[in-house]
Design an enzyme around this catalytic site. Structure first.
Site, mmCIF file in Angstrom:
data_model
loop_
_atom_site.group_PDB
_atom_site.id
_atom_site.type_symbol
_atom_site.label_atom_id
_atom_site.label_comp_id
_atom_site.label_asym_id
_atom_site.label_seq_id
_atom_site.Cartn_x
_atom_site.Cartn_y
_atom_site.Cartn_z
ATOM 1 N N GLU A 188 -2.947 7.921 -3.896
ATOM 2 C CA GLU A 188 -3.491 7.704 -5.563
ATOM 3 C C GLU A 188 -4.863 8.558 -5.777
ATOM 4 O O GLU A 188 -5.798 8.572 -4.962
ATOM 5 C CB GLU A 188 -3.673 6.137 -5.504
ATOM 6 C CG GLU A 188 -2.359 5.376 -5.178
ATOM 7 C CD GLU A 188 -2.777 3.729 -5.155
ATOM 8 O OE1 GLU A 188 -3.802 3.413 -5.364
ATOM 9 O OE2 GLU A 188 -1.788 3.248 -4.771
ATOM 10 N N HIS A 248 -1.091 1.066 -9.780
ATOM 11 C CA HIS A 248 -1.811 0.066 -8.998
ATOM 12 C C HIS A 248 -2.471 -1.083 -9.682
ATOM 13 O O HIS A 248 -3.620 -1.218 -9.699
ATOM 14 C CB HIS A 248 -2.817 0.844 -7.870
ATOM 15 C CG HIS A 248 -3.130 0.016 -6.604
ATOM 16 N ND1 HIS A 248 -3.469 0.598 -5.500
ATOM 17 C CD2 HIS A 248 -3.135 -1.389 -6.321
ATOM 18 C CE1 HIS A 248 -3.757 -0.364 -4.443
ATOM 19 N NE2 HIS A 248 -3.733 -1.536 -5.303
ATOM 20 N N ARG A 271 0.726 -1.270 0.018
ATOM 21 C CA ARG A 271 -0.223 0.015 0.117
ATOM 22 C C ARG A 271 0.995 1.157 -0.101
ATOM 23 O O ARG A 271 2.066 1.091 0.717
ATOM 24 C CB ARG A 271 -0.965 -0.186 1.340
ATOM 25 C CG ARG A 271 -2.027 -0.916 1.169
ATOM 26 C CD ARG A 271 -3.139 -0.633 0.253
ATOM 27 N NE ARG A 271 -4.424 -1.260 0.233
ATOM 28 C CZ ARG A 271 -4.398 -2.359 -0.764
ATOM 29 N NH1 ARG A 271 -3.578 -2.907 -1.540
ATOM 30 N NH2 ARG A 271 -5.606 -3.029 -0.533
#
Length: 313
Positions: A261, A279, A232
């Site tokens: 993000e 991602h 993460r």
């Protein structure tokens, strides 16, 4: 089951939405003008939530749904779900762990090789016509590098298995020592970073792992070291990472996740020793279908009074 409302926290694949809609009442939260008014009027029918790694279920949403029974997450990460509140309320929680292990591990290896060999910069060198003017500068080999992994769970173990095939010694740091892993366990992240050349973040995001990659860890990894993050974004203190890369205190980084993000620091974009990925660790057709099928299977199992396939809570 068609009267059971399933609240989707965000848009997901059409396949998943269609499969849920075949069996339940699909509620697309992003299309609702006033979520509060809708929930107040339909709360009795909303008995399930489907979320993902970015949009889960916080305490506010959970508290607003008094008849909520299950949260079926389209993700292996659970940091966006208030698990404490779920335990208090007796709400079941499921995830999709094994369906994505291989895909994320594959991406980790891809990022390692692309980063140390600067494949993206090589690509631009050719595309921009620079090869006609000069050869690309020397990089460094990936095989034989000492790799440290933070988190030796499903994904971390799959990464270790793959990178071991490249002749890379593997060591790790984890909450608990994996006695039968065959890999060296370090007591803390600093020691792990000091003794490896490539550091891979593959742990869950919790309070204890938030910014687990800080300035001290980055400096321990050093100017010849590489950081790979497929966990993460919040595992890494991003400003510290940026400054280390700009100042040359870190050799390079391969990043599939970011702290805010989809925002990515401008300074990272201009660096040729950094590989950036949006991602996409689980983003293949095969894996997303398997994840969607598991989300639906857990919902069906719950409302059929059968055992859940992948229970978390």
């Amino acid at each position: 089951m068609d009267k059971i409302g399933v609240w989707f926290t965000c848009p997901m694949s059409n396949y998943l939405q269609d499969e849920v809609a075949k069996r339940f009442k699909l509620i697309k939260s992003w299309e609702i003008a006033s979520k509060t008014a809708f929930i107040n009027h339909h709360s009795k029918s909303i008995r399930a939530i489907v979320g993902n790694g970015a949009y889960g279920a916080d305490s506010t949403l959970i508290e607003s749904l008094p008849y909520l029974e299950i949260i079926s997450s389209h993700s292996s990460g659970l940091d966006q779900i208030d698990l404490v509140k779920c335990k208090e309320r007796g709400i079941r929680v499921t995830s999709t762990p094994d369906t994505l292990t291989d895909e994320v591990a594959d991406l980790a290896i891809t990022l390692i090789l692309a980063t140390v060999r600067r494949i993206c910069a090589c690509d631009q060198h050719v595309r921009n016509g620079l090869w006609k003017q000069q050869d690309f500068k020397l990089t460094t080999k990936g095989s034989g590098k000492h790799v440290g992994i933070i988190g030796l769970g499903r994904i971390g173990s799959a990464i270790a298995k793959r990178i071991h095939a490249f002749g890379c010694p593997v060591s790790y740091y984890s909450r608990t020592e994996k006695l039968n892993s065959g890999y060296k366990c370090h007591p803390n992240v600093i020691e792990l970073a000091t003794n490896c050349e490539i550091l891979v973040v593959a742990c869950s995001l919790t309070e204890s792992t938030y910014h687990i990659i800080n300035r001290e860890v980055i400096d321990a990894l050093g100017p010849n070291g590489y950081l790979i993050n497929i966990g993460r974004g919040a595992h890494v203190d991003e400003p510290e990472l940026v400054s280390a890369l700009v100042e040359g205190r870190l050799g390079g980084a391969g990043l599939d996740v970011f702290e805010h993000e989809p925002e990515v620091p401008d300074q990272l974009i201009g660096l040729d020793n950094v590989v950036l990925s949006p991602h996409v660790g689980t983003c293949t057709m095969e894996t997303r279908k398997a994840m969607a099928d598991l989300v639906v299977a857990n919902l069906v199992a719950h409302f059929s009074n059968e055992p859940l396939l992948t229970p978390v809570v």
